[in-house]
Design an enzyme around this catalytic site. Structure first.
Site, PDB file in Angstrom:
ATOM      1  CE1 TYR A   1      57.312  41.499  93.821  1.00 30.08           C
ATOM      2  CE2 TYR A   1      57.160  40.333  95.776  1.00 30.08           C
ATOM      3  CZ  TYR A   1      57.696  41.456  95.139  1.00 30.08           C
ATOM      4  OH  TYR A   1      58.546  42.211  95.612  1.00 30.08           O
TER       5      TYR A   1
ATOM      6  CE  LYS B   1      62.084  41.804  93.005  1.00 32.57           C
ATOM      7  NZ  LYS B   1      62.443  43.242  92.256  1.00 32.57           N
TER       8      LYS B   1
ATOM      9  CD  GLU C   1      56.819  38.751  99.332  1.00 29.25           C
ATOM     10  OE1 GLU C   1      56.205  38.251  98.585  1.00 29.25           O
ATOM     11  OE2 GLU C   1      56.629  39.929  99.764  1.00 29.25           O
TER      12      GLU C   1
HETATM   13  P1  NAD Z   1      56.020  50.022  93.545  1.00 33.32           P
HETATM   14  O1  NAD Z   1      55.273  49.103  93.078  1.00 33.32           O
HETATM   15  O2  NAD Z   1      55.694  51.149  94.722  1.00 33.32           O
HETATM   16  O3  NAD Z   1      57.126  50.688  92.271  1.00 33.32           O
HETATM   17  C1  NAD Z   1      57.473  50.018  91.301  1.00 33.32           C
HETATM   18  C2  NAD Z   1      57.798  51.154  90.331  1.00 33.32           C
HETATM   19  O4  NAD Z   1      58.213  50.537  88.890  1.00 33.32           O
HETATM   20  C3  NAD Z   1      56.611  52.073  89.893  1.00 33.32           C
HETATM   21  O5  NAD Z   1      56.862  53.695  89.768  1.00 33.32           O
HETATM   22  C4  NAD Z   1      56.340  51.658  88.340  1.00 33.32           C
HETATM   23  O6  NAD Z   1      55.817  52.933  87.646  1.00 33.32           O
HETATM   24  C5  NAD Z   1      57.556  51.379  88.048  1.00 33.32           C
HETATM   25  N1  NAD Z   1      57.347  50.194  87.051  1.00 33.32           N
HETATM   26  C6  NAD Z   1      56.729  49.068  86.829  1.00 33.32           C
HETATM   27  N2  NAD Z   1      56.862  48.617  85.594  1.00 33.32           N
HETATM   28  C7  NAD Z   1      57.766  49.237  84.987  1.00 33.32           C
HETATM   29  C8  NAD Z   1      58.351  48.845  83.668  1.00 33.32           C
HETATM   30  N3  NAD Z   1      57.663  48.059  82.889  1.00 33.32           N
HETATM   31  N4  NAD Z   1      59.335  49.661  83.246  1.00 33.32           N
HETATM   32  C9  NAD Z   1      59.594  50.897  84.299  1.00 33.32           C
HETATM   33  N5  NAD Z   1      59.127  51.215  85.423  1.00 33.32           N
HETATM   34  C10 NAD Z   1      58.369  50.340  85.683  1.00 33.32           C
HETATM   35  O7  NAD Z   1      57.310  48.900  94.201  1.00 33.32           O
HETATM   36  P2  NAD Z   1      58.116  48.902  95.629  1.00 33.32           P
HETATM   37  O8  NAD Z   1      57.364  48.749  96.732  1.00 33.32           O
HETATM   38  O9  NAD Z   1      58.580  50.410  95.773  1.00 33.32           O
HETATM   39  O10 NAD Z   1      59.348  48.142  95.231  1.00 33.32           O
HETATM   40  C11 NAD Z   1      60.317  48.480  94.568  1.00 33.32           C
HETATM   41  C12 NAD Z   1      61.416  47.109  94.554  1.00 33.32           C
HETATM   42  O11 NAD Z   1      61.681  46.828  95.645  1.00 33.32           O
HETATM   43  C13 NAD Z   1      60.760  46.156  93.617  1.00 33.32           C
HETATM   44  O12 NAD Z   1      61.872  45.638  92.664  1.00 33.32           O
HETATM   45  C14 NAD Z   1      60.344  45.193  94.851  1.00 33.32           C
HETATM   46  O13 NAD Z   1      60.421  43.789  94.363  1.00 33.32           O
HETATM   47  C15 NAD Z   1      61.256  45.583  95.755  1.00 33.32           C
HETATM   48  N6  NAD Z   1      60.951  45.092  97.085  1.00 33.32           N
HETATM   49  C16 NAD Z   1      59.883  45.802  97.665  1.00 33.32           C
HETATM   50  C17 NAD Z   1      59.458  45.648  98.916  1.00 33.32           C
HETATM   51  C18 NAD Z   1      58.566  46.126  99.699  1.00 33.32           C
HETATM   52  O14 NAD Z   1      58.055  45.967 100.779  1.00 33.32           O
HETATM   53  N7  NAD Z   1      57.563  46.930  98.992  1.00 33.32           N
HETATM   54  C19 NAD Z   1      60.251  44.719  99.871  1.00 33.32           C
HETATM   55  C20 NAD Z   1      61.460  44.137  99.162  1.00 33.32           C
HETATM   56  C21 NAD Z   1      61.856  44.281  97.879  1.00 33.32           C
HETATM   57  P1  TYD Z   2      51.145  43.111 101.809  1.00 27.27           P
HETATM   58  O1  TYD Z   2      51.229  44.425 102.183  1.00 27.27           O
HETATM   59  O2  TYD Z   2      50.498  42.748 100.540  1.00 27.27           O
HETATM   60  O3  TYD Z   2      52.721  42.689 101.523  1.00 27.27           O
HETATM   61  P2  TYD Z   2      53.291  40.921 101.094  1.00 27.27           P
HETATM   62  O4  TYD Z   2      52.302  40.082 100.643  1.00 27.27           O
HETATM   63  O5  TYD Z   2      54.487  41.329 100.040  1.00 27.27           O
HETATM   64  O6  TYD Z   2      54.071  40.790 102.454  1.00 27.27           O
HETATM   65  O7  TYD Z   2      50.477  42.096 102.709  1.00 27.27           O
HETATM   66  C1  TYD Z   2      51.498  42.142 103.993  1.00 27.27           C
HETATM   67  C2  TYD Z   2      50.445  40.801 104.893  1.00 27.27           C
HETATM   68  O8  TYD Z   2      49.191  41.424 104.947  1.00 27.27           O
HETATM   69  C3  TYD Z   2      50.539  39.763 104.237  1.00 27.27           C
HETATM   70  O9  TYD Z   2      50.467  38.797 105.126  1.00 27.27           O
HETATM   71  C4  TYD Z   2      49.043  39.765 103.515  1.00 27.27           C
HETATM   72  C5  TYD Z   2      48.260  40.574 104.326  1.00 27.27           C
HETATM   73  N1  TYD Z   2      47.108  41.588 104.075  1.00 27.27           N
HETATM   74  C6  TYD Z   2      46.097  41.519 104.561  1.00 27.27           C
HETATM   75  O10 TYD Z   2      45.494  40.760 105.510  1.00 27.27           O
HETATM   76  N2  TYD Z   2      44.769  42.406 104.372  1.00 27.27           N
HETATM   77  C7  TYD Z   2      45.225  43.174 102.991  1.00 27.27           C
HETATM   78  O11 TYD Z   2      44.042  44.113 102.673  1.00 27.27           O
HETATM   79  C8  TYD Z   2      46.433  43.218 102.522  1.00 27.27           C
HETATM   80  C9  TYD Z   2      46.724  44.064 101.212  1.00 27.27           C
HETATM   81  C10 TYD Z   2      47.434  42.271 102.912  1.00 27.27           C
END
Ligand code: NAD
Ligand code: TYD
Length: 360
Positions: free
Chosen positions: A166, A170, A143
């Site tokens: 967000y 990042k 992103e």
């Molecule tokens: P998540 O929100 O599920 O988990 C985040 C974790 O970080 C939680 O366990 C939370 O308790 C911990 N945390 C938050 N603030 C904290 C702090 N101040 N100190 C210590 N711990 C803290 O997130 P996720 O989806 O597992 O994402 C993990 C990483 O991967 C993030 O850095 C995110 O930017 C990156 N990422 C996520 C996705 C996705 O699709 N979810 C994709 C690409 C990159």
């Molecule tokens: P999300 O899972 O929040 O991930 P990101 O915003 O990081 O891509 O959302 C995925 C896509 O789905 C995004 O285009 C926003 C859309 N979305 C909905 O349409 N409805 C929802 O309730 C949510 C949470 C996301």
């Protein structure tokens, strides 16, 4: 025994990374540092929590003194940094929390690693050939590159152009990680990954939210017209990529990770509805009736798509699962783990929580 710090290991992706490393590397002592915010859940790790090479530490990366003490105690060889505030919608309503954890927290961690690894007189210095003995792995997102039009892909050379609080936070953390490499010689690697899906995903994100709502016959909110496109990757494939990049990636480099698996939100939700009809013995088309188009997200990025050729060519990583198969596995996991979902949606999982997070 190498001590390896994984931050955010109680979250969605972090728990998969912790599980992979604890099981695959008995010679590593994995220290999972997590503040247990609303997104952190130790129930994600019950299968490995008693392993002798696993330690959980509750702590906040915004606490610089605590981090320095932790680094002094464990003298980590590697840091894999996943802790973050991760939900775009929350970043729109509360950006400052994203600045604190994603930017300030990351810089605190960089300082702790720098202090520990680049001490004057220690083995390492900015120009040392031993730089790769340690590694600070920053896990980031696609992103940061902003939004694509109908065509094209994000490569490692794509200019940063974040739009949401967000992605801006990042992007900022990525810049700081590179700055610590360029300025102080800190050994780092960064990966930018597309949207993950799989088990243990907090049901505020699109796929687990839709699964939960369909199960409970509640409306499935689709933002705008559902035309936005995301590139979905199975979370276990992301964890595998992190393993490969940590051990074989080039110091200072960036790697894009993606599934080559683009879906318009509405098409994805329709596929999910089909799978759910089958699993819940509903008649064909029943779950689709729950789709509800709602107000669009502010600044909603149109399309993300990752070119992960570099990772494939240099390190041989490829996604292992077809999306339909992965989505079905994911649905099965949620249906077989109703208790996990109930605990999360009711807040019962928050047994170790700070009050401030429970209340949100
Ligand atoms: P998540 O929100 O599920 O988990 C985040 C974790 O970080 C939680 O366990 C939370 O308790 C911990 N945390 C938050 N603030 C904290 C702090 N101040 N100190 C210590 N711990 C803290 O997130 P996720 O989806 O597992 O994402 C993990 C990483 O991967 C993030 O850095 C995110 O930017 C990156 N990422 C996520 C996705 C996705 O699709 N979810 C994709 C690409 C990159
Ligand atoms: P999300 O899972 O929040 O991930 P990101 O915003 O990081 O891509 O959302 C995925 C896509 O789905 C995004 O285009 C926003 C859309 N979305 C909905 O349409 N409805 C929802 O309730 C949510 C949470 C996301």
């Amino acid at each position: 025994m190498k001590n390896v710090l994984i931050t955010g290991g109680a979250g969605f992706i972090g728990s998969h990374v912790v599980r992979l490393f604890v099981n695959k590397y008995p010679e590593y002592n994995i220290v999972n540092l997590d503040a247990l915010t609303y997104a952190g859940n130790l129930d994600n790790l019950t299968d490995i929590e008693k392993k002798s090479n696993y330690t959980f530490v509750k702590g906040n990366i915004c606490d610089a003194n605590f981090l320095q003490e932790l680094f002094a105690k464990y003298d980590f060889t590697y840091v894999i940094h996943l802790a973050a505030e991760s939900h775009v919608d929350r970043s729109i309503s509360n950006p400052i929390e994203f600045v604190m954890t994603n930017v300030v927290g990351t810089v605190n961690l960089l300082n702790a690693a720098k202090h520990q690894w680049l001490k004057v007189g220690s083995q390492q210095s900015a120009d040392s050939s031993q730089q790769t003995a340690n590694r600070f792995y920053h896990v980031s997102t696609d992103e940061v590159y902003g939004a694509l039009g109908e065509t094209g892909f994000f490569t490692e050379e794509t200019k940063y152009d974040p739009h949401s609080p967000y992605s801006a936070s990042k992007a900022s953390s990525d810049h700081f990680v590179r700055a610590y490499h360029d300025t102080y010689g800190l050994p780092i690697v960064i990966s930018n990954c597309s949207n993950n899906y799989g088990s243990h995903h907090f049901p505020e994100k699109l796929i687990p939210l839709a699964i939960n709502n369909i199960c409970n016959n509640k409306p499935v909110p689709v933002y705008g017209k559902g035309e936005n496109v995301r590139d979905w990757l199975w979370v276990n494939d992301h964890a595998r990529a992190i393993d490969v990049i940590l051990h074989n990636g080039k110091n200072g480099d960036t790697y894009n990770i993606g599934g080559h698996n683009e879906w318009k939100n509405i098409d994805l939700i329709k596929l999910l509805c089909k799978i759910m009809d089958k699993k819940l013995n509903r008649s064909n088309g029943e779950s689709e009736k729950l789709i509800s188009f709602v107000k669009d997200r502010a600044g909603h990025d149109l399309r993300y798509a990752i070119d992960s050729t570099k990772l494939k060519n240099e390190l041989g990583w490829m996604p292992s699962l077809q999306f339909e198969e992965g989505l079905e596995k994911t649905v099965d996991w949620y249906l077989n783990n109703q208790q996990w979902l109930d605990n999360v949606t009711s807040g019962n999982y928050a047994k170790y929580y700070d009050e401030q997070y429970v209340k949100r």
